[in-house]
Design an enzyme around this catalytic site. Structure first.
Site, PDB file in Angstrom:
ATOM      1  N   VAL A  81      44.040  33.263  42.083  1.00 21.54           N
ATOM      2  CA  VAL A  81      43.406  33.490  43.392  1.00 21.54           C
ATOM      3  C   VAL A  81      41.998  32.888  43.497  1.00 21.54           C
ATOM      4  O   VAL A  81      41.465  32.762  44.590  1.00 21.54           O
ATOM      5  CB  VAL A  81      43.348  34.993  43.760  1.00 21.54           C
ATOM      6  CG1 VAL A  81      44.741  35.582  43.893  1.00 21.54           C
ATOM      7  CG2 VAL A  81      42.493  35.778  42.763  1.00 21.54           C
TER       8      VAL A  81
ATOM      9  N   SER B  60      36.448  49.697  44.801  1.00 16.80           N
ATOM     10  CA  SER B  60      36.450  50.632  43.675  1.00 16.80           C
ATOM     11  C   SER B  60      35.308  51.628  43.869  1.00 16.80           C
ATOM     12  O   SER B  60      34.313  51.312  44.546  1.00 16.80           O
ATOM     13  CB  SER B  60      36.213  49.868  42.368  1.00 16.80           C
ATOM     14  OG  SER B  60      35.910  50.752  41.304  1.00 16.80           O
TER      15      SER B  60
ATOM     16  N   TYR C 160      31.117  43.770  38.101  1.00 16.30           N
ATOM     17  CA  TYR C 160      32.246  44.391  38.817  1.00 16.30           C
ATOM     18  C   TYR C 160      31.764  45.239  39.997  1.00 16.30           C
ATOM     19  O   TYR C 160      32.320  45.170  41.093  1.00 16.30           O
ATOM     20  CB  TYR C 160      33.016  45.232  37.802  1.00 16.30           C
ATOM     21  CG  TYR C 160      34.291  45.886  38.281  1.00 16.30           C
ATOM     22  CD1 TYR C 160      35.482  45.162  38.353  1.00 16.30           C
ATOM     23  CD2 TYR C 160      34.330  47.243  38.603  1.00 16.30           C
ATOM     24  CE1 TYR C 160      36.672  45.774  38.746  1.00 16.30           C
ATOM     25  CE2 TYR C 160      35.509  47.864  38.992  1.00 16.30           C
ATOM     26  CZ  TYR C 160      36.674  47.124  39.060  1.00 16.30           C
ATOM     27  OH  TYR C 160      37.843  47.737  39.446  1.00 16.30           O
TER      28      TYR C 160
ATOM     29  N   GLY D 134      47.892  39.902  42.239  1.00 16.76           N
ATOM     30  CA  GLY D 134      47.788  40.709  41.022  1.00 16.76           C
ATOM     31  C   GLY D 134      48.889  41.757  40.959  1.00 16.76           C
ATOM     32  O   GLY D 134      48.676  42.882  40.503  1.00 16.76           O
TER      33      GLY D 134
ATOM     34  N   ALA E 228      30.760  42.935  42.772  1.00 17.49           N
ATOM     35  CA  ALA E 228      31.935  42.341  43.435  1.00 17.49           C
ATOM     36  C   ALA E 228      32.629  43.368  44.322  1.00 17.49           C
ATOM     37  O   ALA E 228      33.034  43.067  45.458  1.00 17.49           O
ATOM     38  CB  ALA E 228      32.902  41.794  42.387  1.00 17.49           C
ATOM     39  N   LYS E 229      32.756  44.602  43.825  1.00 19.03           N
ATOM     40  CA  LYS E 229      33.481  45.622  44.600  1.00 19.03           C
ATOM     41  C   LYS E 229      32.670  46.076  45.818  1.00 19.03           C
ATOM     42  O   LYS E 229      33.250  46.434  46.851  1.00 19.03           O
ATOM     43  CB  LYS E 229      33.830  46.818  43.704  1.00 19.03           C
ATOM     44  CG  LYS E 229      34.892  46.491  42.632  1.00 19.03           C
ATOM     45  CD  LYS E 229      36.132  45.861  43.225  1.00 19.03           C
ATOM     46  CE  LYS E 229      37.333  45.885  42.297  1.00 19.03           C
ATOM     47  NZ  LYS E 229      38.490  45.145  42.848  1.00 19.03           N
TER      48      LYS E 229
HETATM   49  P1  NAP Z   1      45.761  45.376  36.069  1.00 17.82           P
HETATM   50  O1  NAP Z   1      46.828  46.331  35.633  1.00 17.82           O
HETATM   51  O2  NAP Z   1      44.939  44.688  35.049  1.00 17.82           O
HETATM   52  O3  NAP Z   1      46.423  44.315  37.077  1.00 17.82           O
HETATM   53  C1  NAP Z   1      45.663  43.276  37.637  1.00 17.82           C
HETATM   54  C2  NAP Z   1      46.556  42.068  37.798  1.00 17.82           C
HETATM   55  O4  NAP Z   1      45.788  41.002  38.388  1.00 17.82           O
HETATM   56  C3  NAP Z   1      47.077  41.538  36.454  1.00 17.82           C
HETATM   57  O5  NAP Z   1      48.467  41.289  36.514  1.00 17.82           O
HETATM   58  C4  NAP Z   1      46.281  40.253  36.263  1.00 17.82           C
HETATM   59  O6  NAP Z   1      46.944  39.273  35.501  1.00 17.82           O
HETATM   60  C5  NAP Z   1      46.123  39.799  37.708  1.00 17.82           C
HETATM   61  N1  NAP Z   1      45.089  38.777  37.831  1.00 17.82           N
HETATM   62  C6  NAP Z   1      43.928  38.686  37.145  1.00 17.82           C
HETATM   63  N2  NAP Z   1      43.254  37.591  37.504  1.00 17.82           N
HETATM   64  C7  NAP Z   1      44.001  36.970  38.445  1.00 17.82           C
HETATM   65  C8  NAP Z   1      43.839  35.766  39.190  1.00 17.82           C
HETATM   66  N3  NAP Z   1      42.757  34.989  39.037  1.00 17.82           N
HETATM   67  N4  NAP Z   1      44.795  35.408  40.064  1.00 17.82           N
HETATM   68  C9  NAP Z   1      45.906  36.184  40.226  1.00 17.82           C
HETATM   69  N5  NAP Z   1      46.117  37.326  39.542  1.00 17.82           N
HETATM   70  C10 NAP Z   1      45.174  37.711  38.666  1.00 17.82           C
HETATM   71  O7  NAP Z   1      44.718  46.136  37.014  1.00 17.82           O
HETATM   72  P2  NAP Z   1      44.875  47.399  37.999  1.00 17.82           P
HETATM   73  O8  NAP Z   1      44.273  48.550  37.326  1.00 17.82           O
HETATM   74  O9  NAP Z   1      46.249  47.464  38.545  1.00 17.82           O
HETATM   75  O10 NAP Z   1      43.842  46.950  39.140  1.00 17.82           O
HETATM   76  C11 NAP Z   1      44.236  46.351  40.376  1.00 17.82           C
HETATM   77  C12 NAP Z   1      43.029  46.279  41.284  1.00 17.82           C
HETATM   78  O11 NAP Z   1      42.517  47.595  41.502  1.00 17.82           O
HETATM   79  C13 NAP Z   1      41.871  45.465  40.715  1.00 17.82           C
HETATM   80  O12 NAP Z   1      41.227  44.759  41.747  1.00 17.82           O
HETATM   81  C14 NAP Z   1      40.951  46.533  40.157  1.00 17.82           C
HETATM   82  O13 NAP Z   1      39.630  46.080  40.070  1.00 17.82           O
HETATM   83  C15 NAP Z   1      41.144  47.620  41.176  1.00 17.82           C
HETATM   84  N6  NAP Z   1      40.789  48.964  40.701  1.00 17.82           N
HETATM   85  C16 NAP Z   1      41.438  49.529  39.647  1.00 17.82           C
HETATM   86  C17 NAP Z   1      41.080  50.811  39.235  1.00 17.82           C
HETATM   87  C18 NAP Z   1      41.767  51.510  38.091  1.00 17.82           C
HETATM   88  O14 NAP Z   1      41.317  52.609  37.705  1.00 17.82           O
HETATM   89  N7  NAP Z   1      42.843  50.956  37.526  1.00 17.82           N
HETATM   90  C19 NAP Z   1      40.044  51.495  39.888  1.00 17.82           C
HETATM   91  C20 NAP Z   1      39.393  50.885  40.949  1.00 17.82           C
HETATM   92  C21 NAP Z   1      39.776  49.614  41.356  1.00 17.82           C
HETATM   93  P3  NAP Z   1      46.626  39.197  33.891  1.00 17.82           P
HETATM   94  O15 NAP Z   1      47.091  40.470  33.319  1.00 17.82           O
HETATM   95  O16 NAP Z   1      47.392  37.996  33.461  1.00 17.82           O
HETATM   96  O17 NAP Z   1      45.130  39.015  33.791  1.00 17.82           O
END
Ligand code: NAP
Length: 254
Positions: free
Chosen positions: A64, A142, A154, A13, A157-158
């Site tokens: 993934v 998370s 979510y 990701g 999962a987390k």
């Molecule tokens: P993001 O900007 O949406 O980036 C996530 C990336 O994962 C995107 O490029 C997405 O591609 C890709 N992805 C989705 N499904 C996938 C798959 N099946 N195989 C491979 N890649 C895949 O999210 P983020 O905010 O950076 O979050 C990253 C991680 O941190 C996630 O696990 C999220 O749950 C966790 N997190 C985020 C926050 C927050 O506040 N941002 C807080 C706690 C935890 P597409 O765009 O094409 O779907």
């Protein structure tokens, strides 16, 4: 300090957001990085950011949640970059809804990407790590693992990822492999922008609300998580395993 120098890292990701920041940070510290995302084309910006700064990276397209794609991606990385030392299970999606409105598909999608994805990637990667008697696995949990309205899928999962982390730490520790998790609070990315839109607010308002609610008085940015990932990924962190670090500006203290 060895850190991640000359290590091979896979970050899933990593086309954008937190994953991109982690990939860039690990590469800046000397790792060769496989930038994995659903489509290889989508990884171009992250790969360019790394290589234009003098780092080493390849882009890899893989879902993934699909075992054949994960296996092919991991084999390609090991062949092209010469092994696999660090795995960051970061890929994620949201399908938020209150329980009574949540579809089975929303549940399955979130479980498959976050939980099954981390299982498949860890299983494929551990083969190389166990052989080398060295590895670092970092799972993206998370603060929602503690429960969050509208996120029964979510949150589950987390929380599951924290259980997976501790079990991997127990099973793989004898082989020089550590497993740890990061539990971010609000981090400004495309994911949180989409959440803001869904709940009828803006990312600016959301950032302001978070800043007012946490002890450090600001919202989180991807670099906050990248810094924590670099700590877990480093060679010197080999006695740290099975841990979850909450990177939430201290919100959990209140
Ligand atoms: P993001 O900007 O949406 O980036 C996530 C990336 O994962 C995107 O490029 C997405 O591609 C890709 N992805 C989705 N499904 C996938 C798959 N099946 N195989 C491979 N890649 C895949 O999210 P983020 O905010 O950076 O979050 C990253 C991680 O941190 C996630 O696990 C999220 O749950 C966790 N997190 C985020 C926050 C927050 O506040 N941002 C807080 C706690 C935890 P597409 O765009 O094409 O779907």
């Amino acid at each position: 300090m060895a850190g991640v120098q000359n290590r091979v890292a896979v970050v899933t990701g990593a086309a954008q957001g937190i994953g991109a920041a982690i990939a860039i940070r690990l590469a800046a510290a000397g790792a060769a990085v496989a930038v994995v995302d659903l489509a290889q084309d989508a990884t171009a910006d992250t790969v360019a950011a790394i290589t234009s700064a003098g780092g080493s990276a390849i882009g890899v397209g893989a879902d993934v949640s699909k075992s054949d794609q994960v296996q092919a991606a991991v084999e390609r990385v090991a062949a092209e970059l010469g092994g696999l030392d660090i795995l960051v299970n970061n890929a994620g999606v949201l399908r938020d809804n209150l329980l009574f409105k949540m579809s089975e598909d929303d549940w399955d999608t979130v479980m498959n990407v976050h939980l099954k994805g981390a299982f498949l990637c860890s299983k494929a990667a551990q083969k190389y790590m166990v052989e080398a008697k060295y590895g670092r696995i970092i799972n993206m949990s998370s603060t929602s693992a503690l429960g969050n309205r509208g996120q029964s899928n979510y949150s589950t999962a987390k929380a599951g990822l924290q259980g997976l982390t501790k079990t991997l730490a127990i099973e793989l520790g004898p082989f020089g492999v550590t497993a740890n998790a990061i539990a971010p609070g609000f981090i400004e990315t495309a994911m949180t922008k989409a959440t803001a839109e869904r709940v009828g607010t803006t990312i600016e308002q959301m950032r302001e609300a978070v800043a007012g609610a946490v002890p450090v008085r600001r919202g989180g940015v991807p670099a906050d998580i990248a810094n924590t990932a670099l700590f877990f990924a480093g060679e010197e962190s080999g006695y740290v395993t099975g841990q979850v670090i909450y990177v939430d500006g201290g919100r959990g203290l209140l």
